[in-house]
Every structure is written in structure tokens, then in C-alpha cells.
Design a protein around this motif. Structure first.
Motif, PDB file in Angstrom:
ATOM      1  N   ASN A 124      -4.189  15.878 132.764  1.00 17.68           N
ATOM      2  CA  ASN A 124      -3.286  16.616 133.650  1.00 17.68           C
ATOM      3  C   ASN A 124      -2.575  17.741 132.892  1.00 17.68           C
ATOM      4  N   ASN A 125      -2.130  17.458 131.660  1.00 18.96           N
ATOM      5  CA  ASN A 125      -1.496  18.497 130.852  1.00 18.96           C
ATOM      6  C   ASN A 125      -2.472  19.612 130.501  1.00 18.96           C
ATOM      7  N   TYR A 141      -2.775  11.463 131.686  1.00 25.61           N
ATOM      8  CA  TYR A 141      -1.683  12.369 131.313  1.00 25.61           C
ATOM      9  C   TYR A 141      -2.208  13.546 130.495  1.00 25.61           C
TER      10      TYR A 141
END
Length: 327
Positions: free
Chosen positions: A29-30, A26
Motif C-alpha cells: 500500500n505504501n 502495508y
């Protein structure tokens, strides 16, 4: 260890490891999305910078051409003059205030042969504007009889030498009649884009083009491809209503590689550390299972040996009892 407790511990450790992996994914990806947004922002900024510089350069060129013609003594066809005066005398003060805002419009009809647009003439509007505020002391007016307030307002109302040329709708017609390849060059666009992109550390190859109403023009780099998903664009040569028939487009063949390269080190470190955790967890789990199996084997061995020893011991014990008690 209780078998049920052992299974619960294994499940908790596995869930924790999976959670760590998801958190890492996560976060990466951010970070990738943020880099893409920053890249898009910098590219849009470079495009806007290029568009504005092209428009400003063209504007200055035409202003110089018109100014040269006016300096040669071209007379205006019509003149319109609008002026606002405001005189205020304060009853409780010793001051008189004069405010002036004046506008002079001069309309010219000039030959357009110098601009190479195929028209016989063009209409240009020259607007001169000036405004000023002056405060006079009443005592000075009374002591000096030569000062006449009305004459002063007349002199005050004369326009200053400062002037700026504005283009009427004729300028828009003039601009749009000129082919795009005569208004800007590929070298100019490439130079402006490259310099602005380098300021934001974007030093990858790019391709650009100018499209007119979604149709390609002569202004485009070699091998340019219009890819809707990855092509950035801004309007260029906008009119006074912020409308434009032209759009400046740019795309980056190696965009994904460049964006991903900014977080590749962090991604590799995350993968390495996560892999170490997975390997350590797997090894620890295998060792626990192996130790549990060894423990079970040891328990079974002890139980079997105990069972095997009980049979001869019971036989010997029975024989001893028979010897002690013949009956």
C-alpha cells in the motif's frame, strides 16, 4: 505434548502468519501511494513546463512584433529619465570610485491592428536600464590634465545599447482580450505534454483542456471529461500578480492501471510467497492435528487393550490361587 502447550503454539504461529500478511499489505500500500505521488509530481512538472513554454513563446512573439514596429522608426510619446550617481574619494587610498545606475522609460502609443484585438491603440512602455562601476587612480587624474572627472561622469552616464522591453498593464489587457484559441493550439499543448511526460517514462494516453473560470473553451482534446478527483491542473497565462483566468487541465483514463503496473511484479511475488507460506503452514497444522489424533487413538487403543487383558488375567490368577490353596 501437553494440550495447552499445543494450543499456545498454534495461536503464536497463526498470529505470526497474520502479522506477515499485514506487513506485506502495508508495504504494498505504501509503495502504491509513493508511485501515485511520483506520478502526480511528474504530471504537475509536465503541466508547469507546458504552461511556461506557452507563455514564453507568446512573449517572444509579441516582443518581436513590437521590436519590428520600433525598428521602423516609431518615436516615443513621452520619456522619463532617472539616474543615480555616486562618487567616492577615499581619504586613505589612491582611488576614486564612480557608481551609476540609470533608467530610461519611453512610452509608445502603437496601432493594435497588427495584433487583432479590436482596440484602436495600445500603450507600451520600453525600459532601458544600465549600471556600471568604475575605479580611477588619483595619480592618473593628476598626471593627465585632459581628464576631467565631471566630464567623465557625464560620458559615463550615457546609456548603453542593451535594452529589454517590459509590458505595462496594457500588455495584460492586450493578452486577455485575445481569445484563447488564438493564443495557443491543441497541437502545441499535446506536443509539449507528450514530450515532457515521455521524459519521465509516462507513455499512456491522456486528455487535456483549457478552462476559463471553470468553463470549457475551444482548446480541448476529444472526449475530455472533467473529473475532479483525477484531473490535474495548473494556471496558464498568469499576470504579474500570479492570477489567471485560465487553467490547463489533464487527466489519464488509464492512470490506475499504469500506476499499479509499476508494482504489479512485486505484488505478484509477494502474493505467491505468502500463499506458499499459508499452504505450508496449513499443511503442517493439518499434519500436527492428524498426528495428535493418531496419538490419541493409539493411547485409547492401548488403554482399552490393557483393560481387556486385565479381566481374564485376573480370572486366571484367581483360579490358580484356588488350585494352590484348596481351603
Amino acid at each position: 505434548m501437553n494440550k495447552k502447550l499445543f494450543i499456545i503454539l498454534i495461536l503464536l504461529m497463526s498470529l505470526s502468519l497474520v502479522g506477515i500478511i499485514f506487513v506485506q499489505a502495508y508495504y504494498i500500500n505504501n509503495s502504491l501511494k509513493n508511485e501515485e505521488e511520483q506520478f502526480t509530481f511528474n504530471v504537475k512538472k509536465a503541466l508547469s513546463f507546458t504552461s511556461k513554454n506557452i507563455e514564453d513563446r507568446e512573449f517572444k512573439e509579441y516582443v518581436l512584433k513590437f521590436q519590428d514596429l520600433l525598428d521602423q522608426g516609431v518615436k516615443p510619446d513621452t520619456t522619463a529619465f532617472r539616474e543615480l550617481y555616486l562618487k567616492e574619494e577615499g581619504s586613505g587610498s589612491n582611488e576614486k570610485l564612480i557608481y551609476r545606475n540609470s533608467i530610461l522609460e519611453e512610452n509608445y502609443k502603437l496601432s493594435s491592428s497588427i495584433f487583432d484585438i479590436g482596440l484602436d491603440s495600445i500603450n507600451i512602455k520600453k525600459v532601458l536600464s544600465d549600471r556600471e562601476t568604475k575605479v580611477l587612480k588619483s595619480s592618473a587624474l593628476e598626471s593627465n590634465s585632459n581628464l576631467n572627472l565631471d566630464a567623465m561622469m557625464f560620458e559615463f552616464g550615457k546609456l548603453s545599447k542593451g535594452a529589454e522591453i517590459f509590458y505595462d498593464t496594457a500588455y495584460e489587457d492586450l493578452s486577455y482580450r485575445v481569445p484563447i484559441h488564438k493564443r495557443v493550439t491543441k497541437e502545441e499543448i499535446e506536443s509539449l505534454l507528450k514530450s515532457k511526460l515521455n521524459e519521465d517514462n509516462i507513455d499512456i494516453d491522456f486528455q487535456f483542456a483549457i478552462y476559463s473560470n471553470d468553463l470549457a473553451t475551444k482548446i480541448q482534446s476529444e472526449d475530455f471529461e472533467l473529473i475532479t478527483e483525477s484531473t490535474y491542473s495548473v494556471p496558464v497565462f498568469q499576470n504579474k500578480n500570479d492570477g489567471s483566468n485560465y487553467r490547463l487541465l489533464v487527466n489519464f483514463p488509464k492512470r490506475n492501471v499504469f500506476v499499479q503496473s509499476s508494482i504489479i511484479k512485486m505484488t505478484l511475488l509477494s502474493i505467491i510467497f505468502t500463499s506458499i507460506i499459508i499452504i505450508a503452514y496449513t499443511s503442517a497444522l493439518m499434519q500436527l492435528l492428524k498426528q495428535r489424533k493418531i496419538s490419541e487413538i493409539k493411547t485409547d487403543f492401548i488403554n482399552n487393550m490393557t483393560h481387556e487383558f486385565k479381566t481374564p488375567i485376573a480370572t486366571i490368577n484367581l483360579a490358580l490361587d484356588a488350585i494352590r490353596n484348596p481351603t
